[in-house]
Scaffold this motif. Structure first.
Motif, PDB file in Angstrom:
ATOM      1  N   VAL A 132       0.872  -1.183   0.000  1.00 58.05           N
ATOM      2  CA  VAL A 132       0.000   0.000   0.000  1.00 58.05           C
ATOM      3  C   VAL A 132       0.906   1.230   0.000  1.00 58.05           C
ATOM      4  CG1 VAL A 132      -1.759   1.274   1.272  1.00 58.05           C
ATOM      5  CG2 VAL A 132      -1.847  -1.223   1.194  1.00 58.05           C
TER       6      VAL A 132
ATOM      7  N   LYS B 193      -5.331  10.851   9.717  1.00 55.33           N
ATOM      8  CA  LYS B 193      -4.979   9.453   9.986  1.00 55.33           C
ATOM      9  C   LYS B 193      -5.373   8.569   8.809  1.00 55.33           C
ATOM     10  CE  LYS B 193      -7.236   9.492  14.057  1.00 55.33           C
ATOM     11  NZ  LYS B 193      -7.499  10.893  14.385  1.00 55.33           N
TER      12      LYS B 193
ATOM     13  N   PHE C  90      -3.233   9.767   5.508  1.00 58.19           N
ATOM     14  CA  PHE C  90      -1.773   9.626   5.453  1.00 58.19           C
ATOM     15  C   PHE C  90      -1.217   8.578   6.423  1.00 58.19           C
ATOM     16  CE2 PHE C  90      -2.526  14.153   4.179  1.00 58.19           C
ATOM     17  CZ  PHE C  90      -2.106  14.023   2.862  1.00 58.19           C
ATOM     18  N   GLY C  91      -2.075   7.994   7.264  1.00 62.47           N
ATOM     19  CA  GLY C  91      -1.567   7.078   8.294  1.00 62.47           C
ATOM     20  C   GLY C  91      -1.615   5.625   7.869  1.00 62.47           C
ATOM     21  N   TYR C  92      -1.092   5.298   6.678  1.00 61.11           N
ATOM     22  CA  TYR C  92      -1.187   3.933   6.158  1.00 61.11           C
ATOM     23  C   TYR C  92       0.119   3.148   6.253  1.00 61.11           C
ATOM     24  CZ  TYR C  92       0.838   6.447   2.239  1.00 61.11           C
ATOM     25  OH  TYR C  92       1.646   7.237   1.486  1.00 61.11           O
ATOM     26  N   ASN C  93       1.182   3.803   6.712  1.00 63.47           N
ATOM     27  CA  ASN C  93       2.478   3.115   6.672  1.00 63.47           C
ATOM     28  C   ASN C  93       2.616   1.950   7.642  1.00 63.47           C
ATOM     29  OD1 ASN C  93       3.705   4.299   4.566  1.00 63.47           O
ATOM     30  ND2 ASN C  93       4.732   5.892   5.748  1.00 63.47           N
ATOM     31  N   PHE C  94       1.680   1.846   8.564  1.00 62.19           N
ATOM     32  CA  PHE C  94       1.737   0.696   9.480  1.00 62.19           C
ATOM     33  C   PHE C  94       1.503  -0.608   8.726  1.00 62.19           C
ATOM     34  CE2 PHE C  94      -2.779   1.539   9.268  1.00 62.19           C
ATOM     35  CZ  PHE C  94      -3.345   0.282   9.329  1.00 62.19           C
ATOM     36  N   ILE C  95       0.790  -0.527   7.591  1.00 60.17           N
ATOM     37  CA  ILE C  95       0.376  -1.758   6.901  1.00 60.17           C
ATOM     38  C   ILE C  95       1.588  -2.583   6.478  1.00 60.17           C
ATOM     39  CG2 ILE C  95      -0.832  -2.689   4.865  1.00 60.17           C
ATOM     40  CD1 ILE C  95      -2.640  -0.126   5.000  1.00 60.17           C
ATOM     41  N   ASN C  96       2.550  -1.948   5.825  1.00 64.84           N
ATOM     42  CA  ASN C  96       3.737  -2.679   5.367  1.00 64.84           C
ATOM     43  C   ASN C  96       4.958  -2.387   6.235  1.00 64.84           C
ATOM     44  OD1 ASN C  96       2.089  -2.133   2.500  1.00 64.84           O
ATOM     45  ND2 ASN C  96       2.927  -4.178   2.762  1.00 64.84           N
ATOM     46  N   HIS C  97       4.703  -2.053   7.498  1.00 62.90           N
ATOM     47  CA  HIS C  97       5.800  -1.734   8.411  1.00 62.90           C
ATOM     48  C   HIS C  97       6.646  -2.979   8.706  1.00 62.90           C
ATOM     49  CE1 HIS C  97       7.838  -0.308  12.048  1.00 62.90           C
ATOM     50  NE2 HIS C  97       7.554   0.906  11.616  1.00 62.90           N
TER      51      HIS C  97
ATOM     52  N   ASP D 141       7.936  -3.990  11.340  1.00 58.39           N
ATOM     53  CA  ASP D 141       7.652  -4.623  12.632  1.00 58.39           C
ATOM     54  C   ASP D 141       6.408  -5.505  12.629  1.00 58.39           C
ATOM     55  OD1 ASP D 141       9.796  -3.282  13.577  1.00 58.39           O
ATOM     56  OD2 ASP D 141       8.699  -1.845  14.821  1.00 58.39           O
ATOM     57  N   ARG D 142       5.715  -5.589  11.498  1.00 57.50           N
ATOM     58  CA  ARG D 142       4.518  -6.444  11.475  1.00 57.50           C
ATOM     59  C   ARG D 142       4.876  -7.872  11.894  1.00 57.50           C
ATOM     60  NH1 ARG D 142       0.084  -5.700   8.041  1.00 57.50           N
ATOM     61  NH2 ARG D 142      -0.477  -7.823   8.640  1.00 57.50           N
TER      62      ARG D 142
END
Lengths: 352, 533
Positions: free
Chosen positions: A246, A264, A267-274, A276-277
């Motif tokens: 994403v 959020k 622009f707050g989508y970077n957790f998806i492919n972080h 640390d997942r």
């Protein structure tokens, strides 16, 4: 109802409609740069670009289709030589003060100015003269403002003032130097801007662009319509995907949000492919969590459920489901606790 | 919400209470401002000068924990001035006389003293609300997270019934749900006493229906709530706990107690997308797929069921939660194979009357559907109680103001209240991974009124120690006029300097919600020598 004739086609539209609405009704596309036709609640005339000019029989001047009200019996032509020449002239005037970085501009492929120049065979501007040189503002964490690519369409100003209702932007300067800006030409971070990105979403050119965490061309990405996973408003949005990741989010015209998003969701989508997942099941061995297979994890869980039930009864088991996952998953979770564990000890953080 | 989000732009008055809407639900905040631009009057009753206070025609900066007093004071004035909607009261409600009798002495002046605002402002708010043809109430956790939270909601309900604002478009009582699918989690039976669609486990007919559908014997004994489960775990009575997509190690009250309880649980399973503070205590951690990696539906705050669509494959070896749960159900002997979430929704519709008319086919066609949607040709319900109040007549349930469980005293002289900031979401499991959001809101802080700060010798941006009866934390002082003297505010998002180490786990006796919005604390400048000693 009012009856008008567009390019020989007769249509009836409600009184108070504009010529652009009548053309739409007739299935005729009148090109425009500033007219906002994106979302049901976020549409309307900005009346600034003059690209949508059409010829009305009996009128001396060309009329802007977006802001000329229909009158009974109007006879309108949208594609005469005079109209096309005027449109080209407008495009050349816009290009005369436009930073032409189309080779590297991230908006390429989705830029309305670029599309209009292509459709009307405008390669360059006849008008060489002064050009504005505004400093680019990259103070915001999520987007860049480069007013050298701005066409003064007013979309960002109106969307911020009338839809997002934050009023962080307005026009400053007069004539040639007029440009949309936060107060006093200071960086946008000094304004009341809440980084919702609505201005970026409505900008027809590369003047407002999201800061990309990963570079992509507009034609590289696929879009998937989904629902935001942050708060309970339930905003519709598109996830932009490139190479299985994403890489961006765009607002969609959902019933709950009508094209708006907050910082959020936008622009707050970077957790998806972080990095640390969690990628593998973990089992605690000698005090540490170590990687395991799904079968090992499942076996251990089922063994513990069975043993706890046998040794302590079903009331010694409990589950906390989640306000974050889907309806289908919540349904299965409570089914697991009730039918599988044999208890009604199931709750979630609705109260927290 | 009784009504729909889009209706707010046509409301004549919007009454916002216990909600910092532009931070907690920003898009609804924008819609409320759209309503104002169309001419709506705005009333805000909040302990802090929130952003929407600047848009308010009447702003009431009430002391935390005094909601019930405010609404009762407003109703006393409405009745004494004859501003109530007599026609609607006669037609659609019952026990109105009880309300009149209960509020007889509770004047705006009395309320003003309790709430710390002026009686004139209470009267002005009451008049605005009562005289509007269509007035909508929007509230959130600022009303519910009190030991008197249920009474707060009932009092708002009394107010709306009194003025004929239930069952009309652009009116209603509109709780803003905090999480993307908290509505759906409740709808789907993620509650100890309720099977899907709020069908009670104690109802033998309901139980028989589910036993038949699932092919197993079910318990008719209501289970424990989250706070009760954690409490039981602390006493060693819960031996096996399965937590999916929750982070009680940051979100629950009295965190020191939560940590103790989870450590005491013999076997803890945590299923999440990151190794959260809670997952770090688990015996087994299961990697789940994020919302971008799966299909499904969420139900938003206005009861609108909408699609979630898979955009990418699950990262690594993670699996969608529904796949994991199906695998475990099968291994527990409940053999049910679903090839996709649409089949699960079909099963949900077959046992849940309010979702009976909702299917993936219809959601593809219509975009969304709002429950109740009882049949496959039902258009969904934009606002509730239209033809009549759902229970027959709207029942007035008079309430009496009761002080919060823990009030300031000589040792802990300040009220601490908690809430959200725009740039973070809940326990930061997701937003904490977004660099830009972390830059905009990097750390825990506490808001202090300049006068309070001056008395205590606390400078803006300096470190402070905050203590309650449950524990103490270090955070950063933010000196601001947005908060009254004697009141402090902290966001609850941060695990470092966590507000919930301090909060009071005292529960509302009916809803079992903890009193996050009021506890007593003391605060002092961070002292390196004594704090490290």
């Amino acid at each position: 109802m009012v009856k008008v004739c567009i390019d020989g086609k007769s249509v009836e539209v409600p009184k108070g409609s504009m010529l652009i609405d009548a053309a739409k009704e007739a299935g005729i596309n009148v090109p425009t740069l500033c007219y906002l036709d994106l979302h049901s609640a976020m549409s309307g005339a900005n009346s600034s670009c003059r690209i949508c000019m059409v010829e009305v029989a009996g009128r001396k001047n060309l009329a802007a289709a977006c802001s000329t009200p229909v009158m009974d019996g109007m006879d309108v032509k949208t594609d005469t030589e005079r109209v096309v020449n005027a449109r080209k002239m407008m495009l050349e005037l816009l290009l005369s003060d436009h930073e032409q970085e189309c080779l590297t501009c991230a908006k390429a492929g989705k830029c309305t100015l670029q599309d209009l120049c292509y459709e009307n065979d405008v390669k360059e501007s006849r008008f060489r003269g002064m050009m504005n040189s505004f400093p680019s503002d990259d103070s915001n964490e999520f987007y860049v403002r480069d007013m050298n690519k701005c066409v003064n369409c007013r979309r960002c100003v109106n969307a911020c003032a009338s839809y997002q209702c934050t009023e962080a932007l307005d026009f400053a300067g007069r004539g040639f130097k007029a440009h949309p800006t936060p107060p006093f030409d200071e960086p946008v971070t000094e304004s009341v801007c809440v980084s919702c990105g609505t201005c970026v979403s409505v900008c027809p050119t590369g003047a407002l662009l999201p800061k990309m965490t990963e570079k992509y061309r507009t034609w590289d990405v696929t879009k998937t319509r989904t629902t935001c996973s942050y708060c309970g408003v339930g905003c519709s949005m598109d996830l932009l995907v490139k190479g299985g990741k994403v890489v961006g989010v765009e607002p969609a015209d959902g019933a709950a949000n009508n094209g708006l998003l907050c910082v959020k969701g936008r622009f707050g989508y970077n957790f998806i492919n972080h990095p640390d997942r969690l990628k593998k099941p973990l089992i605690r061995k000698d005090g540490d969590l170590v990687e395991a297979t799904w079968d090992e994890a499942y076996d251990l869980i089922v063994e513990k459920i069975t043993k706890t039930k046998k040794d302590f009864g079903t009331e010694a088991l409990a589950g906390l489901t989640s306000a974050r996952v889907t309806n289908e998953e919540n349904y299965l979770f409570q089914k697991m606790v009730r039918a599988g564990f044999g208890t009604n000890n199931v709750d979630h953080c609705a109260r927290l | 919400m009784t009504n729909s989000i889009a209706e707010v732009v046509n409301s004549d008055v919007v009454f916002i209470t216990g909600s910092n809407t532009t931070a907690g639900h920003p898009v609804i905040g924008a819609r409320i401002r759209q309503a104002k631009q169309k001419g709506a009057k705005i009333i805000v009753a909040e302990p802090r000068v929130i952003d929407l206070a600047a848009d308010a025609d009447v702003f009431l900066q009430i002391t935390p924990g005094t909601n019930v007093a405010l609404y009762n004071g407003m109703m006393n004035y409405i009745i004494s001035e004859g501003l109530q909607n007599a026609e609607s009261i006669a037609e659609r409600t019952e026990k109105y006389d009880d309300l009149v009798a209960a509020l007889a002495d509770f004047t705006p002046e009395k309320a003003a003293e309790i709430c710390g605002v002026s009686a004139d402002d209470i009267k002005a708010a009451a008049r605005l609300y009562a005289e509007a043809p269509k007035a909508a109430i929007f509230y959130s956790m600022g009303v519910t997270q009190h030991t008197t939270g249920t009474e707060g909601v009932m009092t708002l309900s009394n107010l709306a019934l009194l003025c004929g604002n239930i069952g009309i478009e652009s009116g209603g009582i509109n709780p803003l749900r905090g999480q993307n699918n908290v509505q759906g989690a409740c709808d789907m039976g993620g509650l100890p006493g309720d099977l899907p669609g709020y069908q009670k486990v104690t109802n033998p007919d309901v139980l028989a229906k589910f036993e038949k559908a699932w092919g197993v014997k079910l318990s008719d004994k209501p289970g424990g709530t989250l706070t009760e489960i954690v409490h039981k775990a602390g006493h060693g009575d819960i031996k096996f706990l399965y937590i999916m997509g929750e982070n009680p190690m940051v979100s629950d009250p009295d965190l020191n107690h939560v940590e103790e309880a989870l450590k005491k649980t013999e076997f803890l399973v945590v299923q999440d997308i990151f190794l959260t503070e809670t997952a770090q205590l688990a015996d087994v951690v299961l990697p789940a797929a994020s919302f971008a990696e799966k299909d499904g539906t969420f139900s938003n705050t206005e009861r609108r069921v909408q699609r979630v669509r898979k955009a990418i494959e699950p990262v690594g070896h993670s699996k969608a939660d529904w796949v994991i749960l199906m695998d475990i159900l099968n291994r527990l002997g409940i053999k049910e194979q679903y090839s996709s979430p649409s089949e699960i929704l079909a099963e949900i519709s077959s046992v849940t009357p309010s979702y009976a008319g909702i299917s993936y086919e219809r959601l593809e066609d219509l975009g969304s559907l709002q429950w109740p949607c009882p049949t496959a040709d039902h258009p969904g319900t934009t606002y509730l109680h239209k033809a009549a109040i759902a229970r027959g007549k709207g029942l007035f349930r008079p309430t009496e103001y009761k002080p919060s469980n823990e009030l300031p005293d000589a040792e802990y002289p300040y009220i601490l209240t908690t809430g959200r900031v725009l740039y973070h979401y809940h326990t930061r499991t997701m937003t904490g991974k977004v660099a830009g959001l972390n830059k905009l809101s990097p750390e825990s802080f506490i808001e202090i009124n300049p006068a309070t700060a001056k008395n205590l010798g606390i400078a803006d941006g300096s470190k402070v120690t905050v203590s309650s009866r449950r524990g103490d934390i270090t955070t950063v002082a933010k000196i601001t006029q947005a908060i009254k003297e004697g009141v402090l505010f902290m966001p609850f998002h941060f695990a470092e300097g966590a507000a919930n180490v301090l909060t009071n786990p005292a529960l509302d006796p009916i809803s079992k919600i903890p009193e996050y919005k009021v506890c007593a604390v003391k605060i002092s400048p961070f002292d390196r020598v004594s704090d490290y000693a």
